[in-house]
Design an enzyme around this catalytic site. Structure first.
Site, PDB file in Angstrom:
ATOM      1  N   LYS A  20       0.858  -1.216   0.000  1.00 19.98           N
ATOM      2  CA  LYS A  20       0.000   0.000   0.000  1.00 19.98           C
ATOM      3  C   LYS A  20       0.874   1.239   0.000  1.00 19.98           C
ATOM      4  CE  LYS A  20      -1.668   1.535   4.002  1.00 19.98           C
ATOM      5  NZ  LYS A  20      -1.344   2.935   4.339  1.00 19.98           N
ATOM      6  N   ASN A  21       1.867   1.279   0.882  1.00 18.25           N
ATOM      7  CA  ASN A  21       2.654   2.494   1.078  1.00 18.25           C
ATOM      8  C   ASN A  21       3.681   2.741  -0.018  1.00 18.25           C
ATOM      9  OD1 ASN A  21       1.121   2.979   3.268  1.00 18.25           O
ATOM     10  ND2 ASN A  21       2.664   2.453   4.783  1.00 18.25           N
ATOM     11  N   ARG A  91      -4.281  10.678   4.430  1.00 19.38           N
ATOM     12  CA  ARG A  91      -3.192  11.658   4.511  1.00 19.38           C
ATOM     13  C   ARG A  91      -2.232  11.551   3.355  1.00 19.38           C
ATOM     14  NH1 ARG A  91      -2.193  13.945   8.762  1.00 19.38           N
ATOM     15  NH2 ARG A  91      -0.066  14.194   8.096  1.00 19.38           N
ATOM     16  N   CYS A 115      -5.174  12.971  13.007  1.00 16.26           N
ATOM     17  CA  CYS A 115      -4.997  11.538  12.747  1.00 16.26           C
ATOM     18  C   CYS A 115      -4.989  10.796  14.078  1.00 16.26           C
ATOM     19  CB  CYS A 115      -3.672  11.311  12.016  1.00 16.26           C
ATOM     20  SG  CYS A 115      -3.332   9.577  11.730  1.00 16.26           S
ATOM     21  N   ARG A 120       0.623  14.850  13.031  1.00 15.53           N
ATOM     22  CA  ARG A 120       1.341  14.520  11.787  1.00 15.53           C
ATOM     23  C   ARG A 120       1.447  15.755  10.904  1.00 15.53           C
ATOM     24  NH1 ARG A 120      -0.829   8.953   9.413  1.00 15.53           N
ATOM     25  NH2 ARG A 120       1.112   9.054   8.254  1.00 15.53           N
ATOM     26  N   PRO A 121       2.325  16.712  11.281  1.00  5.36           N
ATOM     27  CA  PRO A 121       2.455  17.937  10.479  1.00  5.36           C
ATOM     28  C   PRO A 121       3.083  17.643   9.114  1.00  5.36           C
ATOM     29  CG  PRO A 121       4.184  17.807  12.133  1.00  5.36           C
ATOM     30  CD  PRO A 121       3.268  16.628  12.380  1.00  5.36           C
ATOM     31  N   ASP A 123       5.139  20.184   7.742  1.00  5.80           N
ATOM     32  CA  ASP A 123       6.043  21.349   7.634  1.00  5.80           C
ATOM     33  C   ASP A 123       7.313  21.012   6.852  1.00  5.80           C
ATOM     34  OD1 ASP A 123       8.033  21.020  10.570  1.00  5.80           O
ATOM     35  OD2 ASP A 123       6.529  19.605   9.855  1.00  5.80           O
ATOM     36  N   ASP A 307       4.900   0.757  12.141  1.00  2.26           N
ATOM     37  CA  ASP A 307       3.662   0.140  11.653  1.00  2.26           C
ATOM     38  C   ASP A 307       3.497  -1.306  12.109  1.00  2.26           C
ATOM     39  OD1 ASP A 307       3.728   1.886   8.438  1.00  2.26           O
ATOM     40  OD2 ASP A 307       3.171   2.529  10.453  1.00  2.26           O
ATOM     41  N   ILE A 329       8.498   7.271  16.748  1.00  2.00           N
ATOM     42  CA  ILE A 329       8.071   7.954  15.515  1.00  2.00           C
ATOM     43  C   ILE A 329       6.771   8.724  15.759  1.00  2.00           C
ATOM     44  CG2 ILE A 329       7.530   7.674  13.069  1.00  2.00           C
ATOM     45  CD1 ILE A 329      10.353   6.805  13.661  1.00  2.00           C
ATOM     46  N   ARG A 399      -8.510  -0.607   4.940  1.00  2.00           N
ATOM     47  CA  ARG A 399      -7.661   0.410   4.326  1.00  2.00           C
ATOM     48  C   ARG A 399      -6.296  -0.142   3.951  1.00  2.00           C
ATOM     49  NH1 ARG A 399      -7.289   6.050   7.264  1.00  2.00           N
ATOM     50  NH2 ARG A 399      -6.050   6.303   5.358  1.00  2.00           N
TER      51      ARG A 399
HETATM   52  C1  EPZ Z   1       4.473   7.001   6.299  1.00  2.00           C
HETATM   53  O1  EPZ Z   1       3.725   8.108   6.818  1.00  2.00           O
HETATM   54  C2  EPZ Z   1       3.503   5.818   6.259  1.00  2.00           C
HETATM   55  N1  EPZ Z   1       2.351   6.156   5.439  1.00  2.00           N
HETATM   56  C3  EPZ Z   1       3.025   5.488   7.670  1.00  2.00           C
HETATM   57  O2  EPZ Z   1       2.236   4.289   7.601  1.00  2.00           O
HETATM   58  C4  EPZ Z   1       4.227   5.188   8.538  1.00  2.00           C
HETATM   59  O3  EPZ Z   1       3.798   4.989   9.863  1.00  2.00           O
HETATM   60  C5  EPZ Z   1       5.213   6.382   8.496  1.00  2.00           C
HETATM   61  O4  EPZ Z   1       5.584   6.678   7.146  1.00  2.00           O
HETATM   62  C6  EPZ Z   1       6.498   6.091   9.263  1.00  2.00           C
HETATM   63  O5  EPZ Z   1       7.112   4.949   8.780  1.00  2.00           O
HETATM   64  C7  EPZ Z   1       2.449   6.011   4.091  1.00  2.00           C
HETATM   65  O6  EPZ Z   1       3.464   5.683   3.525  1.00  2.00           O
HETATM   66  C8  EPZ Z   1       1.210   6.286   3.298  1.00  2.00           C
HETATM   67  P1  EPZ Z   1       6.601  10.400   8.267  1.00  2.00           P
HETATM   68  P2  EPZ Z   1       4.342   9.594   6.767  1.00  2.00           P
HETATM   69  O7  EPZ Z   1       6.485  11.687   7.540  1.00  2.00           O
HETATM   70  O8  EPZ Z   1       5.212   9.748   5.591  1.00  2.00           O
HETATM   71  C9  EPZ Z   1       7.063  13.773  11.619  1.00  2.00           C
HETATM   72  C10 EPZ Z   1       0.365   2.905   7.882  1.00  2.00           C
HETATM   73  O9  EPZ Z   1      -0.014   2.364   8.940  1.00  2.00           O
HETATM   74  N2  EPZ Z   1       6.922  14.752  10.527  1.00  2.00           N
HETATM   75  O10 EPZ Z   1       7.754   9.529   7.936  1.00  2.00           O
HETATM   76  O11 EPZ Z   1       3.196  10.521   6.945  1.00  2.00           O
HETATM   77  C11 EPZ Z   1       5.779  12.959  11.816  1.00  2.00           C
HETATM   78  O12 EPZ Z   1       4.842  13.643  12.605  1.00  2.00           O
HETATM   79  C12 EPZ Z   1       0.843   4.374   7.922  1.00  2.00           C
HETATM   80  O13 EPZ Z   1       0.390   2.348   6.786  1.00  2.00           O
HETATM   81  C13 EPZ Z   1       7.070  16.098  10.813  1.00  2.00           C
HETATM   82  O14 EPZ Z   1       7.309  16.479  11.967  1.00  2.00           O
HETATM   83  O15 EPZ Z   1       5.233   9.589   8.099  1.00  2.00           O
HETATM   84  C14 EPZ Z   1       6.316  11.693  12.458  1.00  2.00           C
HETATM   85  O16 EPZ Z   1       6.471  11.908  13.823  1.00  2.00           O
HETATM   86  C15 EPZ Z   1       0.551   5.033   9.228  1.00  2.00           C
HETATM   87  N3  EPZ Z   1       6.920  16.985   9.788  1.00  2.00           N
HETATM   88  C16 EPZ Z   1       7.671  11.523  11.778  1.00  2.00           C
HETATM   89  O17 EPZ Z   1       8.032  12.788  11.243  1.00  2.00           O
HETATM   90  C17 EPZ Z   1       6.674  16.584   8.487  1.00  2.00           C
HETATM   91  O18 EPZ Z   1       6.544  17.433   7.583  1.00  2.00           O
HETATM   92  C18 EPZ Z   1       7.675  10.479  10.646  1.00  2.00           C
HETATM   93  O19 EPZ Z   1       6.563  10.706   9.830  1.00  2.00           O
HETATM   94  C19 EPZ Z   1       6.546  15.211   8.222  1.00  2.00           C
HETATM   95  C20 EPZ Z   1       6.683  14.306   9.256  1.00  2.00           C
END
Ligand code: EPZ
Length: 420
Positions: A20-21, A91, A115, A120-121, A123, A307, A329, A399
């Site tokens: 999926k991801n 998202r 979420c 989950r910002p 930025d 995950d 995370i 999902r």
């Molecule tokens: C991806 O989400 C996956 N989703 C998530 O899987 C997975 O948990 C996550 O990566 C971590 O491995 C998809 O691929 C669709 P991140 P993503 O940006 O990219 C912070 C599932 O169950 N952050 O790597 O949204 C954030 O808050 C889903 O399939 C910022 O601070 O995650 C988090 O604490 C759930 N600012 C950390 O970084 C930003 O701009 C990692 O988040 C972006 C992220």
């Protein structure tokens, strides 16, 4: 809802579906080519269908062939607008922002919103795209981005407070493929899904090196071409099935599974007394002895994946002693804790950690799913618990897992899907 009879001992074979991801950002990459991309192995999931709707809103044509391939025709993109009604449900919709900017020079994409797994910002996504020269402001809950003269390559540090960002790396990498000059992304995410996207982009004609490392180098090109591409297997689904075999003291042959994507997971499974043997196109997972307690800390790849945190919590709830799980995370990703305690687990949350006092058995109870991976953890608990467990809000599981009850039932589970 699911009605689950337990305890059972799983035995048999399950086949892992496409990731999926990996599929979601690769679908977004279809925007970049201005033509028909054909994706193979994309799973039948509600998130994939919703992403398809999002692309159709932009002007794309999205269709599934009889053979199950997903075709995305992006010849026309006349409405670079990612609507709140769709992005709030999923998202990952945010990762159309970079490709739209690169292809159309402008984009309007809804901020994702709240979420269940925590804050989950986006930025870092915005910071990275601004570094490539985009002008970005927020208006009415939308990210409005403009790059009238195109994007320009740059050295960008993309690290954040929790390390790298998966979809942030995907967004900036896709935008950089059509930027003028060279981009270096430092502290890029190394997840296999990001590498799969980079491999797909290179097949489309991009020039990306350093794939799989925290330093990606992207030489911008004038245009990309449509391709046919096979997505990788879903390592989180594979990991979930591994835990299913372990929590039921069963034996499962798991096919279409890449152990290379799961080394931290396999290491942890072996550490808690589970046997994982490599096999043709996958592995065989079994457990016959007690579950040994363990400490787990989630980290970006190649560390232990967040995950699979919830699923391992179900396993450690039945360990022969105390364990600790630290969520580095998404520090608030513990919606499953109270539900597992309803099933007679003994879990105590302490900030971004959960202390687990292992119990001899779980007891069936009615429980509520709150997010995708939490619902997987509750289903695994239902397989091991004594009695009939009911899991409400199954739409969460749909999902990310294609007809999970059918595949588990083929290996001896007793799960019934009921409409409520
Ligand atoms: C991806 O989400 C996956 N989703 C998530 O899987 C997975 O948990 C996550 O990566 C971590 O491995 C998809 O691929 C669709 P991140 P993503 O940006 O990219 C912070 C599932 O169950 N952050 O790597 O949204 C954030 O808050 C889903 O399939 C910022 O601070 O995650 C988090 O604490 C759930 N600012 C950390 O970084 C930003 O701009 C990692 O988040 C972006 C992220």
């Amino acid at each position: 809802m699911f009605r689950i009879e337990g305890p059972v001992r799983l035995a048999g074979q399950v086949d892992v579906r496409g990731s999926k991801n990996a599929s979601l950002p690769i679908m977004a990459a279809g925007i970049l080519v201005g033509g028909k991309t054909t994706l193979k192995g994309v799973p039948n999931l509600s998130d994939i269908a919703v992403f398809g709707q999002l692309l159709e809103e932009l002007g794309c044509k999205v269709a599934k062939t009889d053979g199950g391939d997903l075709c995305i025709d992006s010849t026309v993109i006349d409405n670079p607008h990612g609507d709140y009604e769709i992005v709030r449900k999923m998202r990952a919709g945010i990762c159309i922002l970079g490709p739209l900017l690169a292809r159309c020079g402008r984009a309007e994409v809804s901020m994702p919103g709240g979420c269940a797994i925590g804050d989950r910002p986006v930025d870092i996504h915005i910071r990275g795209l601004r570094e490539l020269g985009a002008e970005i402001h927020l208006a009415n809950g939308y990210i409005v981005a403009d790059a009238p003269h195109g994007l320009v390559g740059k050295n960008i540090f993309l690290g954040g407070p929790f390390g790298s960002t998966v979809l942030g790396t995907a967004n900036v990498m896709m935008a950089a493929t059509l930027a003028k000059g060279k981009t270096v992304i430092e502290s890029a995410a190394c997840e296999p899904e990001v590498s799969d996207l980079a491999n797909c982009l290179n097949k489309m004609g991009a020039k990306i090196t350093g794939i799989g490392s925290p330093r990606l180098v992207i030489e911008g090109v004038k245009q990309l071409s449509p391709v046919e591409y096979q997505v990788i297997p879903d390592r989180i689904e594979a990991g979930t099935f591994m835990v299913a075999a372990a929590v039921t003291a069963g034996q499962l042959r798991i096919t279409n599974c890449r152990l290379d994507d799961l080394m931290a997971v396999v290491d942890k499974l072996r550490g808690v007394g589970v046997t994982v043997e490599a096999a043709d196109n996958g592995c065989v997972v079994s457990r016959s002895g007690p579950i040994i307690p363990a400490d787990i800390t989630t980290q970006p790849f190649p560390g232990f994946p967040t995950d699979l945190q919830a699923q391992f919590m179900t396993l450690l709830a039945l360990a022969d002693g105390n364990s600790i799980v630290v969520e580095k995370i998404f520090p608030d990703r513990f919606m499953h804790v109270a539900e597992l305690n309803r099933m007679a687990a003994n879990l105590r949350k302490e900030g971004p950690a959960v202390i687990i006092a292992g119990v001899k058995r779980l007891m069936a109870a009615p429980v509520m799913a709150s997010d995708l991976r939490a619902s997987a953890a509750l289903i695994l608990a239902g397989l091991a618990a004594y009695g009939t467990t009911t899991v409400q809000r199954v739409y969460h599981i749909d999902r990310g897992y294609e007809k999970i009850e059918e595949r588990l039932n083929s290996a001896g589970a007793k799960i019934v899907r009921e409409n409520v």
